[in-house]
Design a protein around this motif. Structure first.
Motif, PDB file in Angstrom:
ATOM      1  N   THR A   2      33.697 -36.760  -7.874  1.00 52.38           N
ATOM      2  CA  THR A   2      32.784 -35.936  -7.099  1.00 52.38           C
ATOM      3  C   THR A   2      33.424 -34.627  -6.686  1.00 52.38           C
ATOM      4  O   THR A   2      32.973 -33.990  -5.748  1.00 52.38           O
ATOM      5  CB  THR A   2      32.353 -36.709  -5.839  1.00 52.38           C
ATOM      6  N   GLY A   3      34.476 -34.193  -7.343  1.00 51.70           N
ATOM      7  CA  GLY A   3      35.117 -32.930  -7.014  1.00 51.70           C
ATOM      8  C   GLY A   3      34.347 -31.757  -7.579  1.00 51.70           C
ATOM      9  O   GLY A   3      33.290 -31.897  -8.197  1.00 51.70           O
ATOM     10  N   VAL A   4      34.903 -30.566  -7.362  1.00 51.99           N
ATOM     11  CA  VAL A   4      34.320 -29.344  -7.912  1.00 51.99           C
ATOM     12  C   VAL A   4      34.611 -29.303  -9.411  1.00 51.99           C
ATOM     13  O   VAL A   4      35.740 -29.529  -9.836  1.00 51.99           O
ATOM     14  CB  VAL A   4      34.924 -28.103  -7.226  1.00 51.99           C
ATOM     15  N   SER A   5      33.587 -29.025 -10.185  1.00 46.28           N
ATOM     16  CA  SER A   5      33.798 -28.923 -11.629  1.00 46.28           C
ATOM     17  C   SER A   5      33.457 -27.519 -12.109  1.00 46.28           C
ATOM     18  O   SER A   5      32.592 -26.839 -11.533  1.00 46.28           O
ATOM     19  CB  SER A   5      32.969 -29.959 -12.383  1.00 46.28           C
ATOM     20  N   GLN A   6      34.159 -27.091 -13.151  1.00 44.77           N
ATOM     21  CA  GLN A   6      33.931 -25.769 -13.731  1.00 44.77           C
ATOM     22  C   GLN A   6      33.882 -25.883 -15.240  1.00 44.77           C
ATOM     23  O   GLN A   6      34.654 -26.638 -15.841  1.00 44.77           O
ATOM     24  CB  GLN A   6      35.054 -24.799 -13.336  1.00 44.77           C
ATOM     25  N   ASN A   7      32.988 -25.116 -15.813  1.00 41.50           N
ATOM     26  CA  ASN A   7      32.844 -25.094 -17.269  1.00 41.50           C
ATOM     27  C   ASN A   7      32.564 -23.675 -17.756  1.00 41.50           C
ATOM     28  O   ASN A   7      31.867 -22.913 -17.076  1.00 41.50           O
ATOM     29  CB  ASN A   7      31.679 -26.002 -17.693  1.00 41.50           C
ATOM     30  N   PRO A   8      33.137 -23.309 -18.884  1.00 38.99           N
ATOM     31  CA  PRO A   8      34.134 -24.081 -19.630  1.00 38.99           C
ATOM     32  C   PRO A   8      35.497 -24.020 -18.963  1.00 38.99           C
ATOM     33  O   PRO A   8      35.695 -23.249 -18.031  1.00 38.99           O
ATOM     34  CB  PRO A   8      34.153 -23.358 -20.977  1.00 38.99           C
ATOM     35  N   ARG A   9      36.446 -24.780 -19.432  1.00 41.34           N
ATOM     36  CA  ARG A   9      37.795 -24.719 -18.889  1.00 41.34           C
ATOM     37  C   ARG A   9      38.563 -23.542 -19.486  1.00 41.34           C
ATOM     38  O   ARG A   9      39.423 -22.961 -18.831  1.00 41.34           O
ATOM     39  CB  ARG A   9      38.535 -26.019 -19.178  1.00 41.34           C
TER      40      ARG A   9
END
Lengths: 116, 108
Positions: A2-9
């Motif tokens: 449930t953390g912060v996600s970013q895309n793309p890496r």
């Protein structure tokens, strides 16, 4: 997770192209921040949102940069007509607090941009 | 405007020893918060500790403590009993920005 996600890496692009990054904050966090970090430097503040409202923009955010947070959930950062100087790590963070002082920010893994 | 200054580009500490990382700040705000973050070589930014300007006691979180001296506008991070995994960049921050960081290397 449930953390912060970013895309793309990671993103490699040619100079002059447009790129868009996405950030999904921790659920129910009302504040969302974008930072840029170059090698050996600390993160530089770009902009932040409280819910869907963009409340502050840094002077670093030229007119080629635009950020949105529709519906106060995920956010996108777009860079138009990329330049080699845009090469950096773009970090997103979110914060749960309404307090202007206690704003513990939880960071995503970042999107590393390379402009050729 | 808020400004953070970290004057130690690099620090070395022997494993199991304590180390202090310096941070001074400048702000005209009456109420503010100070943060420390750790950034390992893998790149993720990890929150360590928070100090509010009106908190009467220095913040502590496990092996991390914050030596807050409001009159001197300093907020130094103390890491006790250093471990090899503590080797990383450490950033002091306020709401409006981060310092330039201190690279900590723990020596076995």
């Amino acid at each position: 997770d449930t953390g912060v996600s970013q895309n793309p890496r990671h993103k490699i692009t040619k100079r002059g192209q447009n790129v868009t990054f996405r950030c999904d904050p921790i659920s129910e966090h009302n504040r969302l921040y974008w930072y840029r970090q170059t090698l050996g430097q600390g993160p530089e503040f770009l902009t932040y949102f409280q819910n869907e409202a963009q409340l502050e923009k840094s002077r670093l955010l030229s007119d080629r940069f635009s950020a949105e947070r529709p519906k106060g959930s995920f956010s996108t950062l777009e860079i138009q007509r990329t330049e080699q100087g845009d090469s950096a790590m773009y970090l997103c963070a979110s914060s749960p607090s309404f307090s202007l002082t206690q704003e513990t920010q939880y960071f995503g893994p970042g999107t590393r941009l390379l402009v050729l | 405007a808020q400004k953070i200054t970290q004057t130690q580009p690099g620090m070395f500490v022997q494993e199991k020893e304590a180390v202090t990382l310096d941070c001074t700040y400048d702000t005209s705000d009456q109420s503010y918060g100070l943060f420390w973050y750790k950034q390992p070589s893998s790149g993720e930014m990890i929150f360590l500790i928070y100090q509010g300007s009106y908190d009467e006691q220095n913040a502590t979180e496990g092996r991390y403590s914050l030596n807050f001296q409001k009159a001197r506008k300093s907020a130094n991070l103390v890491i006790s009993a250093s471990q090899l995994g503590d080797s990383a960049m450490y950033f002091c921050a306020m709401r409006e920005g981060f310092g330039t960081g201190t690279s900590l290397t723990v020596i076995p």
